[in-house]
Design an enzyme around this catalytic site. Structure first.
Site, PDB file in Angstrom:
ATOM      1  N   GLY A  87       0.867  -1.173   0.000  1.00 52.69           N
ATOM      2  CA  GLY A  87       0.000   0.000   0.000  1.00 52.69           C
ATOM      3  C   GLY A  87       0.898   1.215   0.000  1.00 52.69           C
ATOM      4  O   GLY A  87       1.883   1.249  -0.738  1.00 52.69           O
TER       5      GLY A  87
ATOM      6  N   SER B 196       5.898  -5.334  -1.028  1.00 49.63           N
ATOM      7  CA  SER B 196       5.823  -3.933  -1.460  1.00 49.63           C
ATOM      8  C   SER B 196       6.142  -2.973  -0.295  1.00 49.63           C
ATOM      9  O   SER B 196       7.272  -2.967   0.181  1.00 49.63           O
ATOM     10  CB  SER B 196       4.440  -3.688  -2.072  1.00 49.63           C
ATOM     11  OG  SER B 196       4.397  -2.482  -2.746  1.00 49.63           O
ATOM     12  N   ALA B 197       5.197  -2.183   0.170  1.00 50.54           N
ATOM     13  CA  ALA B 197       5.463  -1.279   1.304  1.00 50.54           C
ATOM     14  C   ALA B 197       5.974  -2.056   2.521  1.00 50.54           C
ATOM     15  O   ALA B 197       6.860  -1.592   3.241  1.00 50.54           O
ATOM     16  CB  ALA B 197       4.205  -0.496   1.667  1.00 50.54           C
TER      17      ALA B 197
ATOM     18  N   HIS C  76       9.020  -3.203  -6.652  1.00 48.64           N
ATOM     19  CA  HIS C  76       8.422  -2.877  -7.965  1.00 48.64           C
ATOM     20  C   HIS C  76       9.468  -2.227  -8.865  1.00 48.64           C
ATOM     21  O   HIS C  76       9.145  -1.290  -9.608  1.00 48.64           O
ATOM     22  CB  HIS C  76       7.230  -1.916  -7.823  1.00 48.64           C
ATOM     23  CG  HIS C  76       6.093  -2.427  -7.009  1.00 48.64           C
ATOM     24  ND1 HIS C  76       5.170  -3.328  -7.488  1.00 48.64           N
ATOM     25  CD2 HIS C  76       5.715  -2.146  -5.731  1.00 48.64           C
ATOM     26  CE1 HIS C  76       4.279  -3.580  -6.533  1.00 48.64           C
ATOM     27  NE2 HIS C  76       4.583  -2.885  -5.471  1.00 48.64           N
TER      28      HIS C  76
ATOM     29  N   GLU D 276       9.221  -7.129  -9.935  1.00 48.39           N
ATOM     30  CA  GLU D 276       8.009  -7.844  -9.533  1.00 48.39           C
ATOM     31  C   GLU D 276       8.163  -9.339  -9.814  1.00 48.39           C
ATOM     32  O   GLU D 276       8.431  -9.724 -10.960  1.00 48.39           O
ATOM     33  CB  GLU D 276       6.795  -7.269 -10.271  1.00 48.39           C
ATOM     34  CG  GLU D 276       6.488  -5.856  -9.814  1.00 48.39           C
ATOM     35  CD  GLU D 276       5.321  -5.215 -10.553  1.00 48.39           C
ATOM     36  OE1 GLU D 276       4.857  -5.776 -11.562  1.00 48.39           O
ATOM     37  OE2 GLU D 276       4.885  -4.126 -10.127  1.00 48.39           O
TER      38      GLU D 276
END
Lengths: 235, 235
Positions: free
Chosen positions: B90, B122-123, B159, B194
């Site tokens: 997020g 991700s985050a 990413h 990714e």
């Protein structure tokens, strides 16, 4: 009376630095013989001197002398006495950090309120909004605040980029990011595409350049506005 | 002994949530019956409950129960007693803000040091690095610090995206941004594409997935490393 150009970018694809907007800058800075350039955002880590030389090359063509604010012993005084100010692009976090460190936030707000013409491109435009919370840049330094110059009553997203329908990348689109901003903040965001700029004159804020801009308001679907639109109704 | 998966993304193009890595997670979390999910990063502003349900659907398939850390009166205690932790993706700024606000930085560092398996996507992977200064996210809230969990002695760029040679957009490429980071910071940065992840086991840090990763070291040209590489030499 405020007189500000808030440009999405310094450079559009295929043209030289500031070339796409140079004729307009000639008119905008018609009473300016010497411009104070703020090179703090340092794109690609360029030195303050080199970045100032770069800006100088462009303004030479319209006979305006450029001095870097870093060349002055007292940068705040240089801003207070400036005939015109240009804040160049690069990294918005580095720029904001340096503006706070050199105590330039208030002097910039004061001179611009009193009519000193201000040109911002990219990061230099981001800081014209309420906060830097809609920058695209990497947070490579930690500034003491995300609050910016607040020349306009909304936020700016420069280099606004439309979603690529063919992309297989799972990172967020720009639109998704700005919508996330509105889960925590209420001010409108103006997505300025490369080649667009806002011209602020007193209470008027007009979209310039050939492209449309994308407007994101809290609790509303985003929408497009054509060039020539008046944006002083946004708040 | 530390046991951590630091994944570039939760989702690769064309597959469902966590689908590409689910078989590995089954092994990774083999001793875990109940996982504590940290939904703070709230992608797209999703509620904590909805985000937790989303994670639950994926882990149902490998018979692991999921509880949201927000469901506990004392989140720090929930982390301290967790059999395993998953921090979802997020917005990294929102996530970091919430981790500080809920005083979870130290508890997370302690349990992970003591062997509680940790999955980040991700985050949730960004915060495994030294700082969040190489996140791609928009700074929509102002966290009290950019310092992160420091599970590994470098920074993460999830990413990771290669420059598009056909692009006419003038905004900075990812590589340019990371190079700018190194004008102000010295730690290495691991660009994770990714589908890639790092598996940290004690002192070992192995690149997993089929893709190469791109490594950015201070004062060095960036370079590629193949899957299977040991990264514990980076610092």
């Amino acid at each position: 009376m405020k007189n500000i150009i808030i440009a999405s970018t310094s450079t559009v694809h295929g043209l030289g630095y500031l070339e796409y907007i140079l004729e307009d800058l000639k008119v905008f800075f018609k009473d300016v013989k010497q411009l104070i350039f703020v090179p703090y955002a340092r794109p690609g880590g360029l030195s303050h001197d080199d970045y100032t030389s770069h800006a100088r090359t462009a303004f030479d063509k319209i006979n305006i002398e450029v001095k870097g604010v870093h060349e002055f012993e007292n940068p705040a005084e240089a801003i207070q006495q400036a005939e015109g100010v240009f804040v160049g692009g690069g990294n918005t976090f580095v720029l904001t950090y340096q503006l706070y460190k050199n105590k330039l936030i208030e002097p910039l707000q004061n001179v611009v309120k009193n009519g000193t013409p201000y040109l911002g491109t990219s990061a230099g435009s981001n800081i014209c909004g309420l906060t830097i919370k809609t920058t695209n840049d990497m947070p490579i330094v930690y500034p003491p605040s995300f609050n910016a110059l607040a020349f306009v009553p909304f936020n700016i997203n420069p280099h606004y980029l439309d979603p690529d329908p063919t992309s297989k990348h799972m990172g967020e689109t720009r639109e998704t990011r700005i919508k996330e901003f509105h889960h925590y903040n209420t001010p409108p965001v103006v997505g300025l595409r490369e080649g667009s700029w806002l011209h602020v004159q007193g209470d008027s804020i007009i979209l310039k350049g050939v492209l449309e801009a994308r407007i994101f308001e809290y609790n509303k679907a985003p929408y497009e506005i054509p060039s020539g639109s008046e944006l002083n109704v946004l708040k």
